[in-house]
Design an enzyme around this catalytic site. Structure first.
Site, PDB file in Angstrom:
ATOM      1  CE  LYS A 113     -80.775 -14.459 -21.838  1.00 30.73           C
ATOM      2  NZ  LYS A 113     -81.161 -13.792 -20.246  1.00 30.73           N
ATOM      3  CE  LYS A 194     -81.251 -21.419 -20.813  1.00 32.03           C
ATOM      4  NZ  LYS A 194     -81.249 -20.969 -19.753  1.00 32.03           N
ATOM      5  CE  LYS A 197     -87.262 -16.798 -16.323  1.00 32.64           C
ATOM      6  NZ  LYS A 197     -85.824 -16.195 -16.469  1.00 32.64           N
TER       7      LYS A 197
HETATM    8  N1  AQP Z   1     -83.785 -24.742 -18.899  1.00 29.81           N
HETATM    9  C1  AQP Z   1     -83.477 -25.751 -18.032  1.00 29.81           C
HETATM   10  N2  AQP Z   1     -82.940 -26.221 -17.590  1.00 29.81           N
HETATM   11  C2  AQP Z   1     -82.492 -26.457 -16.022  1.00 29.81           C
HETATM   12  N3  AQP Z   1     -82.141 -25.170 -15.458  1.00 29.81           N
HETATM   13  C3  AQP Z   1     -82.477 -24.172 -15.974  1.00 29.81           C
HETATM   14  N4  AQP Z   1     -82.599 -21.946 -15.820  1.00 29.81           N
HETATM   15  C4  AQP Z   1     -83.234 -21.785 -16.365  1.00 29.81           C
HETATM   16  N5  AQP Z   1     -83.683 -22.517 -17.746  1.00 29.81           N
HETATM   17  C5  AQP Z   1     -82.760 -23.778 -17.365  1.00 29.81           C
HETATM   18  C6  AQP Z   1     -81.568 -22.050 -13.796  1.00 29.81           C
HETATM   19  O1  AQP Z   1     -82.735 -21.226 -14.172  1.00 29.81           O
HETATM   20  C7  AQP Z   1     -82.336 -20.924 -12.851  1.00 29.81           C
HETATM   21  C8  AQP Z   1     -82.592 -19.296 -13.456  1.00 29.81           C
HETATM   22  O2  AQP Z   1     -82.662 -18.403 -14.524  1.00 29.81           O
HETATM   23  P1  AQP Z   1     -82.640 -17.368 -14.671  1.00 29.81           P
HETATM   24  O3  AQP Z   1     -84.090 -16.893 -14.784  1.00 29.81           O
HETATM   25  O4  AQP Z   1     -81.612 -16.397 -13.553  1.00 29.81           O
HETATM   26  O5  AQP Z   1     -82.090 -16.955 -16.017  1.00 29.81           O
HETATM   27  P2  AQP Z   1     -81.610 -18.271 -17.147  1.00 29.81           P
HETATM   28  O6  AQP Z   1     -81.017 -19.382 -17.330  1.00 29.81           O
HETATM   29  O7  AQP Z   1     -81.530 -16.957 -18.547  1.00 29.81           O
HETATM   30  O8  AQP Z   1     -83.195 -18.866 -17.101  1.00 29.81           O
HETATM   31  P3  AQP Z   1     -84.099 -18.816 -18.777  1.00 29.81           P
HETATM   32  O9  AQP Z   1     -85.351 -19.129 -18.111  1.00 29.81           O
HETATM   33  O10 AQP Z   1     -83.568 -18.991 -19.959  1.00 29.81           O
HETATM   34  O11 AQP Z   1     -84.799 -17.064 -18.641  1.00 29.81           O
HETATM   35  P4  AQP Z   1     -84.409 -16.035 -19.755  1.00 29.81           P
HETATM   36  O12 AQP Z   1     -85.126 -16.429 -21.172  1.00 29.81           O
HETATM   37  O13 AQP Z   1     -84.783 -14.692 -19.427  1.00 29.81           O
HETATM   38  O14 AQP Z   1     -83.055 -16.246 -20.157  1.00 29.81           O
HETATM   39  C9  AQP Z   1     -80.966 -20.765 -13.231  1.00 29.81           C
HETATM   40  O15 AQP Z   1     -80.293 -21.547 -12.237  1.00 29.81           O
HETATM   41  C10 AQP Z   1     -80.693 -21.589 -14.026  1.00 29.81           C
HETATM   42  O16 AQP Z   1     -79.295 -22.327 -14.315  1.00 29.81           O
END
Ligand code: AQP
Length: 331
Positions: A113, A194, A197
Site C-alpha cells: 500500500k 488480489k 475494493k
Molecule cells: N480478494 C480477496 N479475496 C479474498 N478475501 C479478501 N478480503 C479482501 N480482499 C479479498 C478479505 O476481506 C476482509 C476485509 O478486508 P478489509 O476491507 O479489511 O481489507 P483488505 O484485506 O485490504 O481488503 P480490500 O478489499 O483489498 O480493501 P482495500 O482495497 O481498502 O485495501 C478480510 O478478511 C480480507 O482478508
C-alpha cells in the site's frame, strides 16, 4: 461443542467486492449460529488511507447493511462500528507500544500500500497493532479472514504472547479461520494481484451491489490466459483459475465439477455462464439490501451491537491497564 468467540471486520474503504464476500463474509454467516460472534465495520482502519467524509459515512452504512443483507442475523451476531467502541483506539495505542518497528516493516500489506507513494501516513504503518487490539479485546478464539490477513494475525498472536509473558496471562491467543477455496480472489485485470475494493480500476473488481449489466460487462472483459481450455491451474492459468474459483463459490459447486462441466468448451461460453451465476448469487443480497436500507433499521442494529461489544471490550481494557500498572480511575 463449546461456543468459540469469533470476531472479524471489514474496512469501509470502498464498495465491498466479491473478494470480501467469498474470502470473509461468507464465513461470517456460516459461523454465526455455532459461535459467539462480533462483526465490525472497521472505520478506524479505513482512515489509514485518506477518505472523503461523505464517502466514508455512506460506505460505512453500506458495509453494515451488507452484513445483514448477506445473512448476518443481528440477534445472533453483534454488528457494530469500530469507532463506536472507544476501547479499540485505547487498546490500539497500548498494543502499538508493544510492537517493534521491525515487525511492522515486514508487513507485506504495508509494503504494497505504501509502494511508490511519497507521503505515507503513520496510521498505515501501525495499523496491524490496532488490528491486534480489535481481536484481543474480545478474547477471540477464531478470526475469519482472507489469506491476505494471515500475516497480521500472526503478529496479533505474537503480541498477545509477548503481553502475557511480560504482564501475566491476560489475552486469549487467537487462530485464523481461512477458507480452503476462495481465500484470495484475484483481480479481473491481473490474475496475480488480489481483487481490492480500493483499486483505481473499477473493471478489476465486482462489487456486491453492481447491476447485472455491469457484472456481465466486467466478466466479459476479464482477462483470460492464453489457450482456450477451462482448466484449473493456478501456475499456468491464473486468470481462468480465478474465474473458476468465483464460479465454484457462487454456484456451490466444486472446482472439479466446474472443470468437467466446461471440458472441451471455450472461454466464451464459460464467461457467459459465469456472469449469470454471479448475477443470480448476488440478486437476493441486493434485494435484501434495498429493503434494509428503506427500513432504516441499521441505526438500531449498530447501537445494540456497540452496546454488546462495549460490555466485553471494557472489561478486557480494564484488565490490561491494571496488568500494565495504570492507576485505576476512582470516581
Ligand atoms: N480478494 C480477496 N479475496 C479474498 N478475501 C479478501 N478480503 C479482501 N480482499 C479479498 C478479505 O476481506 C476482509 C476485509 O478486508 P478489509 O476491507 O479489511 O481489507 P483488505 O484485506 O485490504 O481488503 P480490500 O478489499 O483489498 O480493501 P482495500 O482495497 O481498502 O485495501 C478480510 O478478511 C480480507 O482478508
Amino acid at each position: 461443542m463449546t461456543k468459540q468467540r469469533v470476531l472479524s471486520g471489514i474496512q469501509p474503504s470502498g464498495k465491498l467486492t466479491l473478494g470480501n464476500y467469498i474470502g470473509a463474509m461468507k464465513n461470517f454467516v456460516a459461523l454465526q449460529h455455532e459461535h459467539d460472534c462480533f462483526f465490525m465495520v472497521v472505520d478506524l482502519h479505513a482512515i489509514t488511507v485518506q477518505q472523503e467524509p461523505a464517502a466514508l459515512r455512506e460506505q460505512s452504512e453500506a458495509v453494515a447493511t451488507l452484513y445483514v443483507a448477506a445473512g448476518l442475523d443481528p440477534a445472533q451476531a453483534s454488528i457494530f462500528m469500530q469507532s463506536h467502541v472507544p476501547a479499540h483506539a485505547e487498546l490500539g495505542w497500548l498494543m502499538t507500544t508493544m510492537t517493534y518497528i521491525g515487525e511492522l516493516e515486514r508487513m507485506t500489506q504495508f509494503k504494497d500500500k505504501s509502494e511508490g507513494k511519497e507521503a505515507v501516513g503513520a496510521g498505515l504503518f501501525v495499523y496491524p497493532s490496532l488490528m491486534a487490539a480489535d481481536i484481543l479485546l474480545y478474547n477471540t478464539n477464531l478470526v475469519p479472514v482472507g489469506d491476505d490477513q494471515k500475516q497480521h494475525l500472526e503478529l496479533t498472536r505474537d503480541l498477545a504472547g509477548r503481553f502475557n509473558h511480560r504482564y501475566g496471562d491476560t489475552f486469549v491467543i487467537p487462530e485464523p479461520f481461512i477458507p480452503k477455496v476462495g481465500a484470495r480472489i484475484m483481480s479481473l485485470d491481473d490474475g496475480t494481484k488480489k481483487m481490492s475494493k480500493s483499486s483505481p480500476n473499477a473493471g478489476s473488481f465486482i462489487t456486491l451491489l453492481d447491476a447485472p449489466e455491469d457484472i456481465r460487462k466486467k466478466i466479459s472483459r476479464a482477462k483470460t490466459d492464453l489457450g482456450r481450455e477451462v482448466i484449473f491451474d493456478v501456475q499456468n492459468k491464473p486468470e481462468v483459475s480465478n474465474l473458476m474459483t468465483i464460479f465454484a463459490q457462487c454456484s456451490g459447486q466444486t472446482l472439479e465439477q466446474v472443470q468437467s462441466a466446461y471440458e472441451g468448451q471455450g472461454y466464451g461460453t464459460f464467461k457467459k455462464d459465469l456472469a449469470e451465476v454471479v448475477v443470480q448469487a448476488l440478486e437476493p443480497m441486493q434485494s435484501k439490501y434495498a429493503d434494509i436500507k428503506a427500513s432504516g433499521e441499521i441505526t438500531r442494529i449498530l447501537r445494540d451491537g456497540a452496546e454488546r461489544a462495549s460490555a466485553v471490550a471494557e472489561v478486557t481494557l480494564r484488565n490490561v491497564k491494571e496488568a500494565m500498572g495504570f492507576l485505576p480511575r476512582c470516581l
